[in-house]
Design a protein around this motif. Structure first.
Motif, PDB file in Angstrom:
ATOM      1  N   GLY A 142     -88.897   2.567  37.397  1.00 44.44           N
ATOM      2  CA  GLY A 142     -89.755   1.472  37.849  1.00 44.44           C
ATOM      3  C   GLY A 142     -91.235   1.769  37.673  1.00 44.44           C
ATOM      4  N   SER A 143     -91.554   3.028  37.361  1.00 44.11           N
ATOM      5  CA  SER A 143     -92.959   3.398  37.166  1.00 44.11           C
ATOM      6  C   SER A 143     -93.012   4.501  36.114  1.00 44.11           C
ATOM      7  N   VAL A 144     -94.212   4.735  35.568  1.00 43.84           N
ATOM      8  CA  VAL A 144     -94.375   5.775  34.550  1.00 43.84           C
ATOM      9  C   VAL A 144     -93.958   7.127  35.129  1.00 43.84           C
ATOM     10  N   GLU A 145     -94.368   7.378  36.378  1.00 44.25           N
ATOM     11  CA  GLU A 145     -94.025   8.659  37.007  1.00 44.25           C
ATOM     12  C   GLU A 145     -92.510   8.808  37.167  1.00 44.25           C
ATOM     13  N   GLU A 146     -91.871   7.738  37.603  1.00 46.93           N
ATOM     14  CA  GLU A 146     -90.405   7.785  37.742  1.00 46.93           C
ATOM     15  C   GLU A 146     -89.751   8.088  36.398  1.00 46.93           C
ATOM     16  N   ALA A 147     -90.307   7.487  35.345  1.00 42.43           N
ATOM     17  CA  ALA A 147     -89.720   7.683  34.008  1.00 42.43           C
ATOM     18  C   ALA A 147     -89.865   9.127  33.558  1.00 42.43           C
ATOM     19  N   THR A 148     -91.079   9.685  33.675  1.00 44.19           N
ATOM     20  CA  THR A 148     -91.274  11.068  33.200  1.00 44.19           C
ATOM     21  C   THR A 148     -90.509  12.056  34.099  1.00 44.19           C
ATOM     22  N   ASP A 149     -90.431  11.749  35.412  1.00 46.03           N
ATOM     23  CA  ASP A 149     -89.659  12.626  36.313  1.00 46.03           C
ATOM     24  C   ASP A 149     -88.174  12.586  35.951  1.00 46.03           C
ATOM     25  N   ALA A 150     -87.663  11.389  35.689  1.00 45.71           N
ATOM     26  CA  ALA A 150     -86.231  11.261  35.355  1.00 45.71           C
ATOM     27  C   ALA A 150     -85.934  11.986  34.046  1.00 45.71           C
ATOM     28  N   PHE A 151     -86.878  11.882  33.109  1.00 47.60           N
ATOM     29  CA  PHE A 151     -86.689  12.568  31.824  1.00 47.60           C
ATOM     30  C   PHE A 151     -86.601  14.081  32.061  1.00 47.60           C
ATOM     31  N   ALA A 152     -87.535  14.573  32.882  1.00 46.68           N
ATOM     32  CA  ALA A 152     -87.555  16.024  33.151  1.00 46.68           C
ATOM     33  C   ALA A 152     -86.295  16.475  33.886  1.00 46.68           C
ATOM     34  N   ALA A 153     -85.750  15.592  34.725  1.00 42.83           N
ATOM     35  CA  ALA A 153     -84.581  15.965  35.538  1.00 42.83           C
ATOM     36  C   ALA A 153     -83.280  15.942  34.734  1.00 42.83           C
ATOM     37  N   HIS A 154     -83.310  15.355  33.540  1.00 47.48           N
ATOM     38  CA  HIS A 154     -82.083  15.236  32.737  1.00 47.48           C
ATOM     39  C   HIS A 154     -82.305  15.872  31.357  1.00 47.48           C
ATOM     40  N   PRO A 155     -82.067  17.179  31.225  1.00 44.20           N
ATOM     41  CA  PRO A 155     -82.232  17.799  29.900  1.00 44.20           C
ATOM     42  C   PRO A 155     -81.396  17.034  28.862  1.00 44.20           C
TER      43      PRO A 155
END
Ligand SMILES: Cc1cc2nc3c(=O)[nH]c(=O)nc-3n(C[C@H](O)[C@H](O)[C@H](O)COP(=O)(O)OP(=O)(O)OC[C@H]3O[C@@H](n4cnc5c(N)ncnc54)[C@H](O)[C@@H]3O)c2cc1C
Ligand code: SF4
Length: 330
Positions: free
Chosen positions: A10-23
């Motif tokens: 829902g936000s840029v931060e959520e997107a980059t965090d989700a990316f980092a959390a899922h190798p």
């Protein structure tokens, strides 16, 4: 298809965090390229981070006269935007020359920039391809390569970049805006895509986890005469054999600014700096255009089956330059 997780950010931060959390994650735009590659088994992400609900879907005029385009703006909307049509016609024309209406309705600005090559060996897992599998070889070098590169290729990869939009962005001096684990930055669109060299597996300068948040069209090229021309096997719904985007500013009888970028000739949109340098300060005559294009295209190294691309690119560029020049100067 390999199972994968799906996260809607829902936000840029959520997107980059989700990316980092899922190798092994990939961002998902309209899915018109990524999902096709997943079906072919070329891409097998562990997770898709859907970025289409991010608040990056606006086209906004900034006080300094530049135009901010969000990464999730759809190709159709960008092509039809009145400011784009009026001040950056090459971009609107390039977008409309790409794919089909249905695809443009789904495709996003960010996804278009990161679409992968259409090299058939890349898309076929039974064939060697250094881009898909580094070190496996390049099936196209001695194989079918009529559509492949004539400039800037290496013995590792001869693929071309397929985007029409990226060619216009390069000529217009646009910038690609990125946000990632180490903060935000922007890169000139003309330098965003790479030449293959020894690492064709890397298409662009994007770093792991970085999200494209937008594209900035500068005030400096706003309103200048510009145009895009694409040569292809069919009149529509086909990738370019050669294309060109041109920005040309003529004042007091001489070229004051020239931006020329070729598409479908190289692993990235090919900014024709030699031709541009030759034109600055010259009268915009046919002879000057021909001289400049010959200087640029002298660097071409065609493959066995694609020498036709060089005169084709020269002809379409000459035509666009001549049409953009003020009447009676050519
Ligand atoms: C039949 C067909 C014909 C076509 N013809 C043409 C043509 O003539 N000219 C042309 O230019 N294109 C053409 N295309 C390609 C089309 O333009 C692309 O598929 C489209 O632009 C990709 O955008 P998307 O949003 O669907 O990207 P996606 O498929 O969602 O993503 C593509 C890549 O970008 C990444 N990504 C997406 N958004 C972001 C972001 N914000 N930040 C970081 N990474 C991101 C994804 O992880 C993926 O790697 C054609 C496609 C098809 C299927
Ligand atoms: S040209 Fe590039 S993408 Fe095509 S097979 Fe060779 S290495 Fe792969």
């Amino acid at each position: 298809m390999k199972p994968f997780a799906y996260v809607r950010a829902g936000s840029v931060e959520e997107a980059t965090d989700a990316f980092a959390a899922h190798p092994g994650a990939r961002y998902l735009g309209g899915g018109t390229n990524l999902v096709d590659l997943m079906k072919l088994g070329v891409e097998a992400p562990a997770a898709l981070v859907d970025v289409t609900r991010l608040p990056l879907d606006a086209v906004e005029e900034l006080p300094d006269g530049s135009l901010q385009v969000g990464a999730t703006v759809r190709n159709s909307d960008l092509a039809a935007h009145p400011v784009v049509r009026d001040r950056y016609p090459a971009l609107s024309q390039a977008l409309l020359a790409g794919a089909s209406g249905q695809l443009r309705n789904a495709a996003t600005t960010g996804g278009n920039l990161l679409q992968r090559t259409r090299c058939p060996y890349f898309q076929d897992r039974s064939k060697p391809c250094n881009k898909r599998e580094p070190g496996s070889g390049c099936g196209a070098l001695e194989g079918v390569h009529r559509d492949h590169a004539v400039l800037g290729h290496s013995d590792q990869c001869i693929a071309t970049n397929p985007s029409d939009m990226a060619v216009a962005l390069a000529a217009l001096d646009a910038r690609v805006e990125l946000t990632g684990p180490d903060g935000s930055r922007s890169v000139p669109a003309a330098d965003f895509h790479r030449l293959p060299g020894m690492h064709p597996e890397r298409d662009t300068e994007i770093l792991p986890g970085e999200l494209i948040t937008g594209v900035l069209l500068p005030a400096a090229t706003a309103g200048l005469p510009s145009a895009y021309r694409k040569a292809r096997d069919r009149a529509s719904y086909a990738f370019a054999l050669a294309s060109v985007a041109v920005v040309l500013d003529v004042g007091d009888g001489v070229v004051e600014r020239a931006g020329i970028a070729f598409g479908a000739l190289a692993h990235r949109p090919w900014r024709a700096r030699r031709a541009e340098d030759a034109l600055i300060g010259a009268a915009p005559t046919t002879a000057a255009f021909e001289h400049a294009l010959d200087l640029e295209l002298a660097a071409a190294e065609p493959l066995r089956d694609n020498a036709f691309k060089v005169p084709l690119a020269r002809r379409i560029a000459l035509d666009v330059l001549s049409r953009l020049a003020p009447p009676a100067t050519t």
